[in-house]
Design a protein around this motif. Structure first.
Motif, short mmCIF file in Angstrom:
data_model
loop_
_atom_site.label_atom_id
_atom_site.label_comp_id
_atom_site.label_asym_id
_atom_site.label_seq_id
_atom_site.Cartn_x
_atom_site.Cartn_y
_atom_site.Cartn_z
N PHE A 1 34.08 38.46 -9.76
CA PHE A 1 33.22 39.46 -9.03
C PHE A 1 33.50 41.05 -9.54
N GLU A 2 34.47 41.22 -10.13
CA GLU A 2 34.67 42.08 -10.77
C GLU A 2 33.96 42.19 -12.07
N GLN A 3 33.51 41.28 -12.66
CA GLN A 3 32.82 41.66 -13.77
C GLN A 3 31.35 41.63 -13.63
N ILE A 4 30.65 40.94 -12.24
CA ILE A 4 29.41 41.34 -11.70
C ILE A 4 29.01 42.97 -11.24
N ASN A 5 30.68 42.94 -10.79
CA ASN A 5 30.15 44.21 -10.42
C ASN A 5 30.00 45.17 -11.23
N ASN A 6 30.83 45.31 -12.70
CA ASN A 6 30.88 46.12 -13.83
C ASN A 6 29.63 46.30 -14.35
N ALA A 7 28.92 44.35 -14.22
CA ALA A 7 27.78 44.45 -15.12
C ALA A 7 26.65 45.49 -14.21
N MET A 8 26.64 45.20 -12.73
CA MET A 8 25.69 45.79 -11.52
C MET A 8 25.61 47.52 -12.50
N GLU A 9 27.07 48.07 -12.46
CA GLU A 9 26.02 49.15 -12.63
C GLU A 9 25.37 49.65 -14.25
N VAL A 10 25.32 49.16 -15.22
CA VAL A 10 24.77 49.32 -16.37
C VAL A 10 23.27 48.46 -16.49
N ALA A 11 23.01 47.55 -15.33
CA ALA A 11 22.03 46.02 -15.67
C ALA A 11 20.47 47.42 -15.66
N SER A 12 19.73 45.69 -15.71
CA SER A 12 18.64 45.91 -15.98
C SER A 12 17.92 45.71 -14.47
N GLU A 13 16.65 45.91 -14.02
CA GLU A 13 16.49 44.99 -13.27
C GLU A 13 15.78 43.38 -13.22
N THR A 14 16.23 43.16 -14.00
CA THR A 14 15.61 41.59 -14.50
C THR A 14 17.57 40.60 -14.19
N GLN A 15 18.39 41.68 -15.16
CA GLN A 15 20.15 41.51 -15.25
C GLN A 15 20.31 41.45 -13.69
N ARG A 16 19.66 42.31 -13.06
CA ARG A 16 20.82 43.01 -11.57
C ARG A 16 19.95 41.42 -10.52
N LEU A 17 18.83 41.27 -11.18
CA LEU A 17 18.21 39.98 -9.76
C LEU A 17 19.51 38.92 -9.92
N ARG A 18 19.88 38.64 -11.74
CA ARG A 18 20.46 37.85 -12.22
C ARG A 18 22.14 37.43 -11.81
N LEU A 19 22.48 38.65 -11.68
CA LEU A 19 23.79 38.91 -11.23
C LEU A 19 23.99 38.97 -9.77
N GLU A 20 22.76 39.24 -9.02
CA GLU A 20 22.68 39.03 -7.57
C GLU A 20 22.80 36.88 -7.07
N GLN A 21 22.38 36.14 -7.84
CA GLN A 21 22.52 35.06 -8.28
C GLN A 21 24.27 34.76 -8.10
N PHE A 22 24.85 34.98 -9.07
CA PHE A 22 25.29 34.80 -9.63
C PHE A 22 26.53 34.68 -8.18
N ARG A 23 26.57 36.10 -7.63
CA ARG A 23 27.42 36.81 -6.34
C ARG A 23 26.97 36.39 -5.81
N THR A 24 25.57 35.15 -5.23
CA THR A 24 25.55 34.60 -4.16
C THR A 24 26.04 32.51 -4.56
N ASP A 25 26.18 32.71 -5.64
CA ASP A 25 26.99 31.17 -6.12
C ASP A 25 28.53 30.84 -6.20
N LEU A 26 28.84 32.21 -6.08
CA LEU A 26 30.35 32.58 -5.89
C LEU A 26 30.80 32.55 -4.72
N GLN A 27 29.81 33.38 -3.97
CA GLN A 27 30.44 33.31 -2.62
C GLN A 27 30.17 32.12 -1.81
N THR A 28 28.99 31.02 -2.53
CA THR A 28 29.04 29.68 -2.14
C THR A 28 30.44 28.33 -2.61
N ILE A 29 30.76 29.18 -3.25
CA ILE A 29 32.24 28.46 -3.82
C ILE A 29 33.23 29.13 -2.84
N VAL A 30 33.18 30.67 -2.45
CA VAL A 30 34.28 30.88 -1.88
C VAL A 30 34.61 29.67 -0.57
#
Length: 86
Positions: free
Chosen positions: A50-79
């Motif tokens: 989650f911390e790495q995703i938050n850090n990446a979101m600060e500099v991410a391109s739009e395409t990367q943001r979409l993938r990062l949001e999916q990563f975030r969703t996947d992690l939340q599902t695990i939680v």
């Protein structure tokens, strides 16, 4: 370091962190004697991802943001799934 390399490295760290958390979750065995230890490590991996995703979101391109949001969703599902088990 050029800006695009920072973006790519931040994204790759988030992707790797998410994959590692998923691997820990996939190997989590509730009935094993070391379940508590496994669960603690999983929580650590998820928090780091989650911390790495938050850090990446600060500099991410739009395409990367979409993938990062999916990563975030996947992690939340695990939680959510781990919380249901407990």
């Amino acid at each position: 370091m050029p800006y695009h390399k920072d973006k790519q490295q931040a994204f790759q760290a988030a992707e790797q962190g998410t994959m590692e958390a998923k691997e820990w979750y996939d190997h989590l065995v509730r009935d094993q004697a070391d379940y508590g230890s496994q669960l603690k490590h999983l929580k650590q991996e998820v928090n780091e991802a989650f911390e790495q995703i938050n850090n990446a979101m600060e500099v991410a391109s739009e395409t990367q943001r979409l993938r990062l949001e999916q990563f975030r969703t996947d992690l939340q599902t695990i939680v959510d799934e781990v919380n249901e088990i407990q």
